[in-house]
Design an enzyme around this catalytic site. Structure first.
Site: not given
Length: 766
Positions: A151, A417
């Site tokens: 870079e 249940s």
């Protein structure tokens, strides 16, 4: 001299009108006017100008090089001065659009929340950056050098703006080699990320250069590089090298290899295009360019470069989409109540077990992949807690990438249940026992006629059989007998936090609850009757180690009288042995639980537990559409069994707390039997009592045999296997009947006074 003499001498005289022009040394013959004529003054001036022009032209013709260079230099110098003035004016103008330089400060980095498992291993990160800040000294040396090499090769020699780099980029852009090149330095990129927007304008580039010079003046090169690596964008919502390393490679930046470092540095050119999890081939090619640049700059040797090129890095499975993110989201929600506002990086240690979290995810997703379509179930959830309320695994859905909605903590569904244990506990607290008989037969409650799943009826059955077989008519009868409000109070006492509709249908689980609160309410059955607070956060510290929060053990106290715990465990153990959860498979462990299926098979549940862990599984569809007959005893039980086998690996099997309730008959030759009422010695053909048993237990200094206990009286034991009746007498006021020796104590259930009922209170709660 005589007048009139011809030989007389005459002096020359000039007429006033006559003028002799001056002699010019450069006057040429061809420039003269006609002979015999004297040029006029005007013509003389014209001739003079013409002569000058011709002479200048001849001089220019004689020296053309010097004149052209002079003019070029003059104009270049002039234009340069004006460009400098204009550029200075532009810089000054755009500088005025920035805050005063002396007031500029590095914006505070958004806080990161690092979430760890109970063993300290990293699980997830939360925050705008997605990763914790990391110091340059903690990184392998080749990682920052990879960014510099690709870079900004002149990073350590320029002062924030690199004219050489700008010129090189312009040259490449003009000749078209290597695509469009940028001349921004790392410092300029950092300035853009810290202070400016991402817009691509000329004004922003000027401001970027100004701020880069400011950063270079205020910070060292290493400080700038560290800020850069912690702030730059790596794609997919990740900011900073730590977050990127975790996302793409599954480990911290401090453990990044050279090939991985090359891939991370290569992302700067185009994070989406070169992402290794999306375009691995392009990412590898870009990484090769980074490695070549590093070798060219002397950061690595040629040998090292060859090895790195031969072993390219590969991205791991994206952990950001794993099920642990449901738990991470829940952690963040809990932090607001734990430590309040977060203004710095923090580290959160949780109760989550990474191994169990992975096992829970695999159990749920793989079983749904195999059988979900068959049962018409597209979603599921699983949560596991230990008897103290610590959440060990939490899977809020089938796929976090597809849906971030957490069904464990936010989805309220009818438990069916699976709610019945609270009804039966309320009945036990009214004086019933697991052997109490109730009628399984059609029932009509003001037009409502609940039916059993099989639509068959068995007549008089024990409560144990009724619960294990999940007989709806018996549950409704018990609910009417004790009152709907009593059932709701029991459920809330044990850990249900949702509002419950206190009507007749509450016995069949028609009020909606979340999986987490239902599992929490089962915990007292697994721990001996203590109410727990589900929790996931145990400790919070700053990134520097400062303690912000430390959880201290706490509970809701005793919520079930000890005498009823073994009764409930007995009935719910039968669910796994002969009832609706017979498919549950956990070899060597004493386990209990309850299945649940809501109306039209919209929800399928199984909540099962051992003395080690309580786990709940829900399966269904988000749109509440019916499944293809998915019941609690099918897919949920299979998911539960698969997970619980992993959860109990390498742990010695243990019994449920306080033992199992056993009704032992009193033989006629037993001296204790004569002291008991006749009804306690009666047997029924439908529920024969097991043979008398004796057990030697170390009770004090010598083994003392436990006498056979009359039918209907529970024997329950502590975790050491000793009779806990006398110890827990203080809790329930349980004292042995008169005439029974204290060396063989046993509890007697308290008889609560019958509640007053009428038809409406039975139907709508009372």
């Amino acid at each position: 001299m005589k007048k009139g003499s011809e030989n007389a001498r005459r002096e020359p005289t000039f007429a006033p009108s006559v003028r002799i022009p001056p002699v010019r040394p450069d006057f040429e013959a061809e420039d003269e006017g006609p002979p015999g004529k004297t040029p006029s003054r005007a013509s003389s001036k014209a001739q003079s100008k013409a002569t000058s022009r011709k002479s200048a032209a001849k001089r220019r013709a004689r020296k053309p090089g010097r004149s052209l260079f002079g003019r070029l230099f003059y104009w270049c110098f002039t234009l340069g001065i004006w460009a400098l003035i204009g550029g200075g004016a532009l810089v000054a103008y755009y500088a005025t659009q920035l805050p005063p330089i002396d007031q500029l400060a590095i914006p505070k980095r958004p806080p990161n929340i690092a979430i760890l498992g109970e063993d300290g291993s990293p699980l997830a990160n939360r925050g705008d950056t997605g990763g914790a800040a990391i110091h340059l000294a903690d990184l392998p040396p080749y990682l920052p050098k990879a960014f510099v090499a690709i870079e900004d090769r002149r990073f350590y020699s320029h002062y924030g703006v690199d004219p050489v780099g700008i010129f090189r980029a312009l040259t490449r852009n003009i000749i078209g080699h290597g695509g469009m090149q940028g001349g921004s330095t790392l410092t300029q990129q950092l300035a853009k990320n810290l202070f400016l927007t991402q817009e691509r304008t000329f004004s922003r580039k000027i401001q970027e250069a100004i701020l880069a010079l400011y950063l270079e003046h205020k910070y060292s090169k290493d400080q700038i590089l560290e800020l850069y690596l912690n702030r730059v964008y790596f794609g997919s919502g990740t900011y900073g090298v730590e977050a990127a390393a975790l996302k793409y490679f599954g480990h911290e930046a401090s453990a990044v290899t050279l090939p991985e470092a090359a891939i991370l540095a290569g992302l700067m050119k185009a994070p989406t295009k070169y992402a290794p999890n999306r375009n691995p081939q392009l990412a590898t090619e870009r990484a090769a360019q980074v490695i070549a640049a590093m070798a060219q700059e002397g950061y690595i040797t040629e040998n090292t470069a060859k090895i790195a090129l031969a072993l390219p890095a590969r991205a791991v499975h994206d952990q950001r989409n794993g099920s642990v993110n449901y738990a991470a989201d829940y952690v963040v929600d809990m932090l607001n109540d734990t430590i309040g506002a977060i203004d710095e990086d923090i580290v959160v240690t949780t109760t989550l077990n990474p191994t169990l979290q992975t096992a829970a995810e695999k159990s749920l997703t793989e079983e749904l992949d195999r059988k979900g379509a068959k049962f018409g179930a597209s979603q599921g959830a699983l949560v596991a807690i230990n008897p103290d309320g610590e959440i060990k695994a939490l899977v809020g859905g089938r796929n976090y990438a597809d849906s971030q909605f957490d069904r464990v903590v936010a989805a309220k569904r009818q438990p069916g249940s699976a709610f019945k244990p609270f009804v039966y506990l309320a009945a036990l607290e009214r004086g019933l026992t697991p052997d109490t008989l109730r009628e399984d037969a059609p029932i009509n409650v003001r037009g409502w006629q609940p039916e059993n799943y099989s639509r068959e009826y068995q007549g008089a059955v024990s409560l144990t059989k009724a619960l294990s077989q999940s007989l709806n008519t018996v549950a409704v009868r018990l609910g009417l007998e004790v009152g709907a409000k009593t059932v709701a109070k029991v459920a809330h006492r044990l850990g249900i936090t949702s509002d419950l509709q206190a009507n007749a249908s509450i016995a069949l689980g028609t009020s909606e609850v979340t999986p987490l609160e239902l599992v929490t309410a089962y915990a007292p059955f697994a721990n001996g009757g203590i109410g727990v607070q589900p929790h996931i956060v145990t400790k919070v510290t700053t990134a520097n180690g400062k303690l912000l929060y430390l959880r201290k053990g706490s509970s809701n106290g005793r919520v079930i009288d000890p005498q009823y715990v073994p009764m409930m465990n007995t009935m719910m153990q039968e669910t796994l042995l002969t009832g609706t959860a017979r498919r549950a498979d956990l070899p060597g462990w004493q386990a209990a639980g309850k299945t649940g299926t809501s109306q039209d098979f919209r929800d399928a549940w199984f909540i099962g537990y051992t003395s080690h862990m309580i786990t709940g599984v829900w399966v269904g569809n988000d749109d509440n559409s019916p499944t293809k007959h998915a019941s609690g005893g099918s897919l949920p039980v299979e998911i539960w069994s698969r997970f619980m086998k992993v959860a109990h690996q390498n742990i010695p099997p243990d019994q449920l707390p306080l033992g199992i309730w056993r009704a032992v008959p009193a033989p006629s030759d037993n001296p204790i039997a004569s002291l008991l009422p006749n009804f306690m010695r009666q047997e029924t053909a439908a529920n024969p009592a097991p043979a008398p048993t004796r057990r030697d237990i170390d009770y004090g200094n010598a083994p003392v045999p436990i006498a056979p206990v009359p039918r209907g009286e529970p024997v329950y034991r502590d975790t050491a296997g000793r009779d806990a009746s006398a110890r827990d007498a203080a809790h329930g006021g349980l004292m042995p009947p008169e005439g029974i020796p204290n060396t063989t104590p046993y509890p007697r259930p308290r008889q609560a006074p019958p509640a007053e009922h009428n038809f409406f209170s039975d139907l709508f709660g009372g």
